[in-house]
Design an enzyme around this catalytic site. Structure first.
Site, PDB file in Angstrom:
ATOM      1  N   ASP A 144     -42.617 -18.825 -23.672  1.00 24.47           N
ATOM      2  CA  ASP A 144     -41.346 -18.118 -23.550  1.00 24.47           C
ATOM      3  C   ASP A 144     -40.872 -17.745 -24.951  1.00 24.47           C
ATOM      4  O   ASP A 144     -41.290 -18.360 -25.938  1.00 24.47           O
ATOM      5  CB  ASP A 144     -40.292 -18.985 -22.838  1.00 24.47           C
ATOM      6  CG  ASP A 144     -39.220 -18.159 -22.148  1.00 24.47           C
ATOM      7  OD1 ASP A 144     -39.181 -18.127 -20.900  1.00 24.47           O
ATOM      8  OD2 ASP A 144     -38.413 -17.502 -22.864  1.00 24.47           O
ATOM      9  N   HIS A 190     -34.608  -8.513   3.917  1.00 24.13           N
ATOM     10  CA  HIS A 190     -33.779  -9.724   3.884  1.00 24.13           C
ATOM     11  C   HIS A 190     -32.314  -9.354   3.657  1.00 24.13           C
ATOM     12  O   HIS A 190     -31.411  -9.896   4.302  1.00 24.13           O
ATOM     13  CB  HIS A 190     -34.261 -10.688   2.788  1.00 24.13           C
ATOM     14  CG  HIS A 190     -35.693 -11.107   2.994  1.00 24.13           C
ATOM     15  ND1 HIS A 190     -36.445 -11.713   2.022  1.00 24.13           N
ATOM     16  CD2 HIS A 190     -36.509 -10.986   4.076  1.00 24.13           C
ATOM     17  CE1 HIS A 190     -37.664 -11.948   2.486  1.00 24.13           C
ATOM     18  NE2 HIS A 190     -37.724 -11.512   3.730  1.00 24.13           N
ATOM     19  N   CYS A 246     -29.087   4.999  25.033  1.00 29.96           N
ATOM     20  CA  CYS A 246     -28.369   3.764  24.667  1.00 29.96           C
ATOM     21  C   CYS A 246     -28.054   3.632  23.177  1.00 29.96           C
ATOM     22  O   CYS A 246     -26.886   3.479  22.807  1.00 29.96           O
ATOM     23  CB  CYS A 246     -29.163   2.546  25.114  1.00 29.96           C
ATOM     24  SG  CYS A 246     -29.300   2.458  26.897  1.00 29.96           S
ATOM     25  N   ARG A 264     -32.356  12.459  27.108  1.00 28.93           N
ATOM     26  CA  ARG A 264     -31.006  12.341  26.547  1.00 28.93           C
ATOM     27  C   ARG A 264     -31.067  11.851  25.100  1.00 28.93           C
ATOM     28  O   ARG A 264     -31.698  10.862  24.802  1.00 28.93           O
ATOM     29  CB  ARG A 264     -30.152  11.392  27.405  1.00 28.93           C
ATOM     30  CG  ARG A 264     -29.720  12.030  28.709  1.00 28.93           C
ATOM     31  CD  ARG A 264     -29.030  11.036  29.586  1.00 28.93           C
ATOM     32  NE  ARG A 264     -29.937   9.983  30.012  1.00 28.93           N
ATOM     33  CZ  ARG A 264     -29.526   8.860  30.607  1.00 28.93           C
ATOM     34  NH1 ARG A 264     -28.243   8.660  30.819  1.00 28.93           N
ATOM     35  NH2 ARG A 264     -30.399   7.954  30.976  1.00 28.93           N
TER      36      ARG A 264
HETATM   37  N1  LIG Z   1     -35.736 -16.007  -9.143  1.00 30.52           N
HETATM   38  C1  LIG Z   1     -36.326 -15.841  -7.980  1.00 30.52           C
HETATM   39  O1  LIG Z   1     -36.015 -16.500  -6.978  1.00 30.52           O
HETATM   40  C2  LIG Z   1     -37.450 -14.859  -7.843  1.00 30.52           C
HETATM   41  C3  LIG Z   1     -38.230 -14.871  -6.683  1.00 30.52           C
HETATM   42  C4  LIG Z   1     -39.288 -13.967  -6.571  1.00 30.52           C
HETATM   43  C5  LIG Z   1     -39.545 -13.080  -7.600  1.00 30.52           C
HETATM   44  N2  LIG Z   1     -38.748 -13.077  -8.720  1.00 30.52           N
HETATM   45  C6  LIG Z   1     -39.085 -12.151  -9.799  1.00 30.52           C
HETATM   46  O2  LIG Z   1     -39.805 -12.908 -10.777  1.00 30.52           O
HETATM   47  C7  LIG Z   1     -39.477 -12.435 -12.092  1.00 30.52           C
HETATM   48  C8  LIG Z   1     -38.909 -13.574 -12.909  1.00 30.52           C
HETATM   49  O3  LIG Z   1     -37.705 -13.980 -12.311  1.00 30.52           O
HETATM   50  P1  LIG Z   1     -36.895 -15.243 -12.867  1.00 30.52           P
HETATM   51  O4  LIG Z   1     -35.738 -15.403 -11.956  1.00 30.52           O
HETATM   52  O5  LIG Z   1     -37.825 -16.367 -13.072  1.00 30.52           O
HETATM   53  O6  LIG Z   1     -36.419 -14.680 -14.288  1.00 30.52           O
HETATM   54  P2  LIG Z   1     -35.631 -15.478 -15.432  1.00 30.52           P
HETATM   55  O7  LIG Z   1     -34.715 -14.499 -16.058  1.00 30.52           O
HETATM   56  O8  LIG Z   1     -35.082 -16.758 -14.898  1.00 30.52           O
HETATM   57  O9  LIG Z   1     -36.776 -15.855 -16.463  1.00 30.52           O
HETATM   58  C9  LIG Z   1     -37.474 -14.916 -17.208  1.00 30.52           C
HETATM   59  C10 LIG Z   1     -37.963 -15.606 -18.481  1.00 30.52           C
HETATM   60  O10 LIG Z   1     -38.791 -14.679 -19.186  1.00 30.52           O
HETATM   61  C11 LIG Z   1     -38.576 -14.965 -20.577  1.00 30.52           C
HETATM   62  N3  LIG Z   1     -39.097 -13.857 -21.379  1.00 30.52           N
HETATM   63  C12 LIG Z   1     -38.564 -12.642 -21.594  1.00 30.52           C
HETATM   64  N4  LIG Z   1     -39.376 -11.911 -22.391  1.00 30.52           N
HETATM   65  C13 LIG Z   1     -40.439 -12.690 -22.680  1.00 30.52           C
HETATM   66  C14 LIG Z   1     -41.626 -12.514 -23.452  1.00 30.52           C
HETATM   67  N5  LIG Z   1     -41.880 -11.369 -24.080  1.00 30.52           N
HETATM   68  N6  LIG Z   1     -42.501 -13.531 -23.523  1.00 30.52           N
HETATM   69  C15 LIG Z   1     -42.271 -14.701 -22.888  1.00 30.52           C
HETATM   70  N7  LIG Z   1     -41.159 -14.935 -22.156  1.00 30.52           N
HETATM   71  C16 LIG Z   1     -40.266 -13.936 -22.048  1.00 30.52           C
HETATM   72  C17 LIG Z   1     -37.084 -15.176 -20.668  1.00 30.52           C
HETATM   73  O11 LIG Z   1     -36.713 -15.824 -21.866  1.00 30.52           O
HETATM   74  C18 LIG Z   1     -36.824 -16.014 -19.419  1.00 30.52           C
HETATM   75  O12 LIG Z   1     -36.934 -17.394 -19.699  1.00 30.52           O
HETATM   76  C19 LIG Z   1     -38.519 -11.266 -11.875  1.00 30.52           C
HETATM   77  O13 LIG Z   1     -39.247 -10.075 -11.849  1.00 30.52           O
HETATM   78  C20 LIG Z   1     -37.906 -11.546 -10.532  1.00 30.52           C
HETATM   79  O14 LIG Z   1     -37.448 -10.363  -9.907  1.00 30.52           O
HETATM   80  C21 LIG Z   1     -37.726 -13.960  -8.867  1.00 30.52           C
END
Ligand SMILES: NC(=O)c1ccc[n+]([C@@H]2O[C@H](COP(=O)([O-])OP(=O)(O)OC[C@H]3O[C@@H](n4cnc5c(N)ncnc54)[C@H](O)[C@@H]3O)[C@@H](O)[C@H]2O)c1
Length: 475
Positions: free
Chosen positions: A68, A255, A306, A369
């Protein structure tokens, strides 16, 4: 070479590169132990999805490097602590840390060099105008590409973030190729693998997902991703990138629609003095028409005696009670848009001799209809088209009551437009519309020739045809 490292050779304070080496050693030793192939994974993005993936994949024995840009999240995961509040995650991370299965770093380059599969769980938030912000995905693709340039082994890059159809193929892979100077499906392999977990029950969802999808152009890599879930029982789908990307959006849209539907029905119930809970409890028990695949195939507008009438009644009652149900209110407008869309598609073909196979509002009935195809026929006549109709279930002399009145009022010349057979309809038309799912209409496209075209409004033939001989109304 790797086997010369000993367990515990690198302490907690060792540099990330040394500790990643240790993980390669662990993989070599463990892969002989269990049934599952132990993989050396890097997980990019230690947010909700990434941390749950670290915890659950480590619990399955895999060796994980979390990556991260946020140093605090890296520090926590590296210490076996959770940066998110999510049931079971703290325990799983603590266990994985104790077993030396996880570490975390901000060094994307080192992580890619040390792992065989990189799983990208980076955030894709909304921009102010509603568009999807994929700048973090672009940035991580560039970092990974630079590392791939220096890597000898082959890596599978798995994109898990939610991205719009086309992103993997048109943005993600080209960036990886540009920055690495290497070729996808040759030097590295890309898989799109949407995530379906729900926050609050994420670990349980990981271990019992509704389905597992991989989008790939490289079957073997797709199979390796599926291997991560060995022993987990869930329907699995291997498909192309854009389909896998779009399924995630179809799911989330559905959803959201379900939640809004239940809320709007709740509001209407309350205004009628009816128990919303009892209504929806009974509603959900209907697994035949309500909670089922019924009415969930792309096709044409709805009609009949309907659905339109009952939606109008609810709309009127809601306005009277000053209850806001914007989703339910917009359903009839969306239905009208389908009819307008069909007329536009027909006019775009430039054909003037139009044959409609099936004008009843659905197969198996002579009820016209509020039949959307009857509307289409009326609009085409106004646009000076020559319209012919083949509807084996309607004998105009035998139609009775309001059904007959409706037909005579909406399409006064109906009798004159009738073709005696499907062959006659095809013969005398430049464009044939499949209007409903009467089994007689299956295979119409195979029967047309020359410059004739087919517009399928019934979802019968499920074709895509670049010559535009066959066009689906919304496929
Ligand atoms: N949260 C959910 O329940 C959920 C469920 C299904 C899918 N998603 C999808 O999954 C993806 C992630 O969601 P999330 O909720 O975990 O996001 P989040 O914002 O909680 O986490 C994303 C992480 O990516 C890190 N990051 C950003 N740029 C980076 C880089 N260049 N290198 C390394 N790390 C980097 C950020 O610091 C952050 O910790 C999104 O596309 C979201 O739509 C989320």
């Amino acid at each position: 070479m790797m086997l010369k490292f000993q367990h515990g050779q690198y302490g907690r304070n060792a540099g990330i590169k040394e500790r990643l080496h240790l993980r390669l050693f662990l993989r070599c030793t463990r892969s002989h132990e269990g049934e599952n192939r132990i993989m050396n994974l890097s997980i990019f993005g230690l947010g909700y999805v990434g941390v749950v993936s670290v915890a659950c994949l480590a619990a399955r024995g895999h060796i994980i490097t979390g990556v991260d840009v946020n140093e605090e999240k890296v520090r926590l995961v590296d210490a076996g602590l959770s940066p998110i509040t999510e049931q079971d995650v703290p325990e799983l991370l603590a266990r994985a840390h104790k077993d030396k299965l996880i570490c975390a770093t901000t060094d994307a380059h080192a992580a890619i060099l040390a792992t065989d599969m990189a799983i990208i769980c980076i955030g894709t938030p909304s921009m102010e105008n509603g568009s999807l912000d994929i700048r973090h995905i672009e940035s991580v693709a560039s970092s990974i590409g630079l590392a791939l340039a220096q890597k000898k082994g082959k890596t599978i890059i798995v994109l898990r973030s939610t991205v719009l159809p086309g992103t993997t193929q048109d943005t993600f892979i080209p960036l990886l190729e540009k920055t690495s100077g290497k070729k996808n499906n040759q030097d590295f392999f890309t898989v799109y693998h949407p995530e379906f977990l729900r926050e609050g029950s994420a670990v349980a969802d990981f271990n019992s997902p509704p389905k597992i999808i991989v989008g790939t152009a490289h079957q073997e890599s797709g199979m390796l991703v599926l291997e991560l879930y060995n022993g987990i029982s869930a329907p699995q789908f291997v498909t192309d990138f854009p389909t896998a990307e779009m399924v995630k959006y179809a799911d989330n849209a559905f959803h959201a629609v379900k939640i809004t539907f239940a809320n709007e029905i709740g509001l209407l119930c309350k205004s009628f003095g009816v128990s919303a809970h009892q209504v929806m409890d009974i509603f959900r028990q209907d697994k035949k028409l309500n909670i089922s695949g019924t009415y969930l195939s792309p096709g044409f507008a709805f009609g009949g005696s309907c659905l339109p009438k009952d939606l109008r009644a609810l709309d009127y009652a809601a306005r009277n009670a000053r209850v806001e149900v914007p989703m339910l209110n917009s359903v009839l407008e969306s239905n009208r848009a389908q009819i307008r869309g069909a007329v536009e598609l027909i006019m775009e073909t430039g054909k003037k001799k139009i044959g409609i196979a099936g004008i009843s509002f659905k197969a198996g009935t002579d009820d016209v209809r509020e039949s959307p195809m009857l509307e289409v026929a009326g609009i085409l006549l106004e646009k000076k088209c020559e319209v012919r109709i083949f509807e084996p279930l309607i004998d105009p002399d035998k139609l009775l009551g309001v059904n007959r009145e409706y037909l005579e009022k909406r399409l006064p010349g109906f009798k004159r437009m009738l073709a005696g057979s499907l062959d006659e309809l095809i013969d005398k038309s430049e464009l044939v519309i499949i209007g409903n799912r009467n089994p007689l209409f299956a295979g119409i496209t195979g029967k047309i020739s020359g410059a004739k075209q087919v517009l399928d409004c019934a979802g019968f033939e499920r074709m895509t045809d670049e010559t535009r001989r066959y066009t689906g109304i919304c496929w």
